[in-house]
Scaffold this motif. Structure first.
Motif, PDB file in Angstrom:
ATOM      1  N   GLY A 124       0.119 -12.647  -3.247  1.00  0.00           N
ATOM      2  CA  GLY A 124       1.277 -12.791  -2.719  1.00  0.00           C
ATOM      3  C   GLY A 124       2.042 -11.519  -1.842  1.00  0.00           C
ATOM      4  O   GLY A 124       3.215 -11.831  -1.198  1.00  0.00           O
ATOM      5  N   ALA A 125       1.022 -10.460  -1.228  1.00  0.00           N
ATOM      6  CA  ALA A 125       1.700  -9.510  -0.765  1.00  0.00           C
ATOM      7  C   ALA A 125       1.751  -9.864   0.453  1.00  0.00           C
ATOM      8  O   ALA A 125       2.742  -9.561   1.775  1.00  0.00           O
ATOM      9  CB  ALA A 125       0.785  -8.490  -0.579  1.00  0.00           C
ATOM     10  N   LEU A 126       1.254 -10.940   0.945  1.00  0.00           N
ATOM     11  CA  LEU A 126       1.153 -11.337   2.664  1.00  0.00           C
ATOM     12  C   LEU A 126       1.679 -12.961   2.560  1.00  0.00           C
ATOM     13  O   LEU A 126       1.025 -13.294   3.356  1.00  0.00           O
ATOM     14  CB  LEU A 126      -0.440 -11.234   2.624  1.00  0.00           C
TER      15      LEU A 126
ATOM     16  N   THR B  91       9.202  -7.948  -1.098  1.00  0.00           N
ATOM     17  CA  THR B  91       9.882  -6.988  -0.686  1.00  0.00           C
ATOM     18  C   THR B  91       9.249  -5.388  -1.058  1.00  0.00           C
ATOM     19  O   THR B  91       9.635  -5.671  -2.450  1.00  0.00           O
ATOM     20  CB  THR B  91      10.551  -7.164   0.299  1.00  0.00           C
ATOM     21  N   SER B  92       9.770  -4.608  -0.175  1.00  0.00           N
ATOM     22  CA  SER B  92      10.398  -2.678  -1.442  1.00  0.00           C
ATOM     23  C   SER B  92      11.503  -3.117  -2.109  1.00  0.00           C
ATOM     24  O   SER B  92      11.823  -2.755  -3.499  1.00  0.00           O
ATOM     25  CB  SER B  92      10.142  -2.160  -0.413  1.00  0.00           C
ATOM     26  N   LYS B  93      12.517  -4.213  -1.665  1.00  0.00           N
ATOM     27  CA  LYS B  93      14.101  -4.996  -2.143  1.00  0.00           C
ATOM     28  C   LYS B  93      13.649  -5.913  -2.733  1.00  0.00           C
ATOM     29  O   LYS B  93      14.424  -5.577  -4.155  1.00  0.00           O
ATOM     30  CB  LYS B  93      14.538  -4.820  -0.982  1.00  0.00           C
ATOM     31  N   LYS B  94      12.766  -6.436  -3.564  1.00  0.00           N
ATOM     32  CA  LYS B  94      12.109  -7.999  -3.946  1.00  0.00           C
ATOM     33  C   LYS B  94      10.876  -7.679  -4.613  1.00  0.00           C
ATOM     34  O   LYS B  94       9.986  -8.436  -3.535  1.00  0.00           O
ATOM     35  CB  LYS B  94      12.876  -8.950  -2.823  1.00  0.00           C
ATOM     36  N   PRO B  95      10.131  -6.622  -5.257  1.00  0.00           N
ATOM     37  CA  PRO B  95       8.969  -6.701  -4.861  1.00  0.00           C
ATOM     38  C   PRO B  95       8.423  -7.581  -6.252  1.00  0.00           C
ATOM     39  O   PRO B  95       9.169  -8.720  -6.938  1.00  0.00           O
ATOM     40  CB  PRO B  95       9.182  -4.973  -6.196  1.00  0.00           C
ATOM     41  N   MET B  96       7.247  -7.557  -6.820  1.00  0.00           N
ATOM     42  CA  MET B  96       6.693  -8.623  -7.432  1.00  0.00           C
ATOM     43  C   MET B  96       6.512  -7.740  -8.829  1.00  0.00           C
ATOM     44  O   MET B  96       7.093  -6.904  -8.987  1.00  0.00           O
ATOM     45  CB  MET B  96       4.806  -8.321  -6.749  1.00  0.00           C
ATOM     46  N   PRO B  97       6.604  -8.691 -10.149  1.00  0.00           N
ATOM     47  CA  PRO B  97       6.563  -8.474 -11.245  1.00  0.00           C
ATOM     48  C   PRO B  97       5.936  -6.968 -11.807  1.00  0.00           C
ATOM     49  O   PRO B  97       4.498  -7.727 -10.758  1.00  0.00           O
ATOM     50  CB  PRO B  97       6.268  -9.432 -12.403  1.00  0.00           C
ATOM     51  N   MET B  98       6.366  -6.181 -11.972  1.00  0.00           N
ATOM     52  CA  MET B  98       6.234  -4.914 -12.260  1.00  0.00           C
ATOM     53  C   MET B  98       5.205  -4.954 -12.905  1.00  0.00           C
ATOM     54  O   MET B  98       4.169  -4.410 -13.291  1.00  0.00           O
ATOM     55  CB  MET B  98       6.758  -4.056 -12.495  1.00  0.00           C
ATOM     56  N   LEU B  99       5.003  -5.623 -14.163  1.00  0.00           N
ATOM     57  CA  LEU B  99       3.634  -5.787 -15.217  1.00  0.00           C
ATOM     58  C   LEU B  99       3.252  -6.642 -14.814  1.00  0.00           C
ATOM     59  O   LEU B  99       2.792  -7.323 -16.122  1.00  0.00           O
ATOM     60  CB  LEU B  99       4.797  -5.797 -16.752  1.00  0.00           C
ATOM     61  N   SER B 100       1.939  -6.700 -13.738  1.00  0.00           N
ATOM     62  CA  SER B 100       1.035  -7.826 -13.292  1.00  0.00           C
ATOM     63  C   SER B 100      -0.058  -7.348 -12.873  1.00  0.00           C
ATOM     64  O   SER B 100       0.792  -5.985 -12.378  1.00  0.00           O
ATOM     65  CB  SER B 100       1.984  -8.688 -13.231  1.00  0.00           C
ATOM     66  N   ARG B 101      -1.031  -8.148 -12.454  1.00  0.00           N
ATOM     67  CA  ARG B 101      -2.070  -6.955 -12.052  1.00  0.00           C
ATOM     68  C   ARG B 101      -1.384  -7.074 -10.431  1.00  0.00           C
ATOM     69  O   ARG B 101      -1.648  -5.848  -9.816  1.00  0.00           O
ATOM     70  CB  ARG B 101      -3.233  -7.582 -11.955  1.00  0.00           C
TER      71      ARG B 101
ATOM     72  N   SER C 119       6.031   0.538  -2.827  1.00  0.00           N
ATOM     73  CA  SER C 119       5.694   1.941  -1.967  1.00  0.00           C
ATOM     74  C   SER C 119       4.973   0.939  -0.390  1.00  0.00           C
ATOM     75  O   SER C 119       4.502   1.130   0.422  1.00  0.00           O
ATOM     76  CB  SER C 119       5.044   2.839  -2.013  1.00  0.00           C
ATOM     77  N   ARG C 120       3.906   0.278  -1.285  1.00  0.00           N
ATOM     78  CA  ARG C 120       2.874  -0.978  -0.949  1.00  0.00           C
ATOM     79  C   ARG C 120       3.672  -1.643   0.424  1.00  0.00           C
ATOM     80  O   ARG C 120       3.021  -1.788   1.080  1.00  0.00           O
ATOM     81  CB  ARG C 120       1.884  -1.112  -1.251  1.00  0.00           C
ATOM     82  N   LEU C 121       4.113  -2.282  -0.136  1.00  0.00           N
ATOM     83  CA  LEU C 121       5.007  -3.277   0.013  1.00  0.00           C
ATOM     84  C   LEU C 121       5.668  -2.537   1.416  1.00  0.00           C
ATOM     85  O   LEU C 121       5.515  -3.831   2.371  1.00  0.00           O
ATOM     86  CB  LEU C 121       6.125  -4.268  -0.804  1.00  0.00           C
ATOM     87  N   LYS C 122       6.364  -1.643   0.822  1.00  0.00           N
ATOM     88  CA  LYS C 122       7.026  -1.115   2.588  1.00  0.00           C
ATOM     89  C   LYS C 122       6.360  -0.911   3.996  1.00  0.00           C
ATOM     90  O   LYS C 122       6.822  -0.769   4.554  1.00  0.00           O
ATOM     91  CB  LYS C 122       8.091   0.317   1.636  1.00  0.00           C
ATOM     92  N   LYS C 123       5.052  -0.723   2.838  1.00  0.00           N
ATOM     93  CA  LYS C 123       4.213   0.032   4.483  1.00  0.00           C
ATOM     94  C   LYS C 123       3.337  -1.396   5.067  1.00  0.00           C
ATOM     95  O   LYS C 123       3.117  -0.946   6.213  1.00  0.00           O
ATOM     96  CB  LYS C 123       3.272   0.902   4.165  1.00  0.00           C
ATOM     97  N   ILE C 124       3.563  -2.634   4.754  1.00  0.00           N
ATOM     98  CA  ILE C 124       3.262  -3.570   5.047  1.00  0.00           C
ATOM     99  C   ILE C 124       4.562  -4.725   5.864  1.00  0.00           C
ATOM    100  O   ILE C 124       3.885  -5.329   6.278  1.00  0.00           O
ATOM    101  CB  ILE C 124       2.375  -4.205   3.688  1.00  0.00           C
ATOM    102  N   GLU C 125       5.425  -3.545   5.379  1.00  0.00           N
ATOM    103  CA  GLU C 125       6.471  -4.603   6.453  1.00  0.00           C
ATOM    104  C   GLU C 125       6.043  -4.846   7.870  1.00  0.00           C
ATOM    105  O   GLU C 125       6.222  -5.643   8.576  1.00  0.00           O
ATOM    106  CB  GLU C 125       7.800  -3.684   6.277  1.00  0.00           C
ATOM    107  N   PRO C 126       5.360  -3.765   8.030  1.00  0.00           N
ATOM    108  CA  PRO C 126       5.637  -4.044  10.147  1.00  0.00           C
ATOM    109  C   PRO C 126       3.622  -4.926  10.597  1.00  0.00           C
ATOM    110  O   PRO C 126       4.068  -5.838  10.777  1.00  0.00           O
ATOM    111  CB  PRO C 126       4.865  -2.490  10.212  1.00  0.00           C
TER     112      PRO C 126
END
Length: 313
Positions: A205-207, A212-222, A230-237
């Motif tokens: 789902g990251a790609l 996004t960093s403001k709408k992240p994935m469920p925290m308690l999941s792989r 932080s990583r979602l922010k870095k892949i925004e470009p």
């Protein structure tokens, strides 16, 4: 490019069932959301109507639940069936037989068109035994998953010594993780005629552009752990570049990630849990990116500095 196994022409994309089951290795733990069986059935039907009849599963997905759902949905239907032997304990022929028989029983006798050694463990003994299973008509073809180049070559050598071949390699491959290209596995497949099946093409789902960093994935999941804010922010470009290049073809970010994997000469395994996700696959097969577009996408991916290796790799 079209691929053929056992005389059957494969669709350009396989449907993955990793996120179908519940419990350990199931949808909740991996994706942070429960899979709806009714939506899964609709997704199955949508995929079939669109010509995507290759389904990839494993006995360990949801500890058997994914297999049970696929077996239920596909009863009486013509599908191309990909299943796996996962070497949880030290090799014995009985352990291979037990997992294989359990899967075949779930599918009411349907035999796998391709049966995978899920991890590079006890390679020599297991591949030799899988070759015997193929000769006995229990499986159509043999594949290996999560193997590096040296391990693939060992498996291929053992297979050939036993009158078989390695039909496919199934490894993690995406814009953010190109290990199999860098270590030569993808090139080996092209040279040997084996099919490279790419999984986690969307990086769970990251790609897709949906998180996004403001709408992240469920925290308690792989996936929430692998791709934190932080990583979602870095892949925004990278997402922006995917939107730009994919947009020229009318593709979404998800479709762009899938079309990239196809253009690179792989057969992507895409997890489908909702009908619209199956519908989106049809357009990806007709798009082939130019070398310049591939270069731009890969540069954007490299510049993120993100490369998430799974714990089992």
């Amino acid at each position: 490019m079209s691929y053929i196994i056992n005389g059957k022409t494969l669709p350009p994309v396989a449907i993955g069932t990793w996120g179908w089951g519940s419990g350990a290795n199931g949808s909740g733990i991996i994706f942070g959301a429960k899979a709806d069986p009714e939506k899964l059935k609709e997704s199955f039907e949508t995929a079939m109507k669109s010509g995507f009849n290759l389904f990839d599963t494993a006995a360990v997905y949801g500890m058997g639940n994914a297999e049970k759902l696929l077996a239920e949905f596909s009863k009486g239907r013509e599908i191309i069936f990909s299943d796996k032997y996962t070497p949880i304990k030290k090799y014995t022929a009985a352990r291979v037989d037990d997992m294989y028989s359990g899967s075949v029983d779930v599918f009411s006798g349907r035999k796998p068109d391709i049966y995978w050694l899920h991890q590079p463990k006890d390679i020599e003994q297991t591949i030799e035994y899988l070759c015997q299973m193929k000769k006995d008509g229990k499986i159509g073809s043999i594949g290996v998953s999560n193997f590096n180049l040296e391990q693939v070559k060992v498996a291929d050598k053992i297979a050939r010594e036993n009158g078989c071949t390695i039909t496919g390699v199934q490894n993690h491959f995406s814009l953010l993780y190109r290990e199999s290209e860098e270590n030569g596995v993808l090139e080996w497949c092209k040279e040997s005629g084996a099919i490279f099946f790419s999984y986690m093409v969307l990086e769970q789902g990251a790609l897709t552009g949906k998180f996004t960093s403001k709408k992240p994935m469920p925290m308690l999941s792989r996936r929430g752990i692998a791709f934190n804010k932080s990583r979602l922010k870095k892949i925004e470009p990278l997402i922006a570049e995917m939107e730009k290049i994919g947009g020229n073809y009318g593709l979404t970010v998800s479709q762009t990630a899938t079309a990239y994997a196809i253009t690179k000469g792989t057969l992507p395994i895409i997890g489908v849990r909702k009908p619209y996700q199956a519908e989106e696959l049809a357009k990806t097969a007709s798009v082939v990116f130019t070398s310049k577009e591939i270069e731009s996408l890969e540069k954007a991916a490299h510049d993120t500095g993100i490369k998430v290796k799974a714990s089992w790799e």
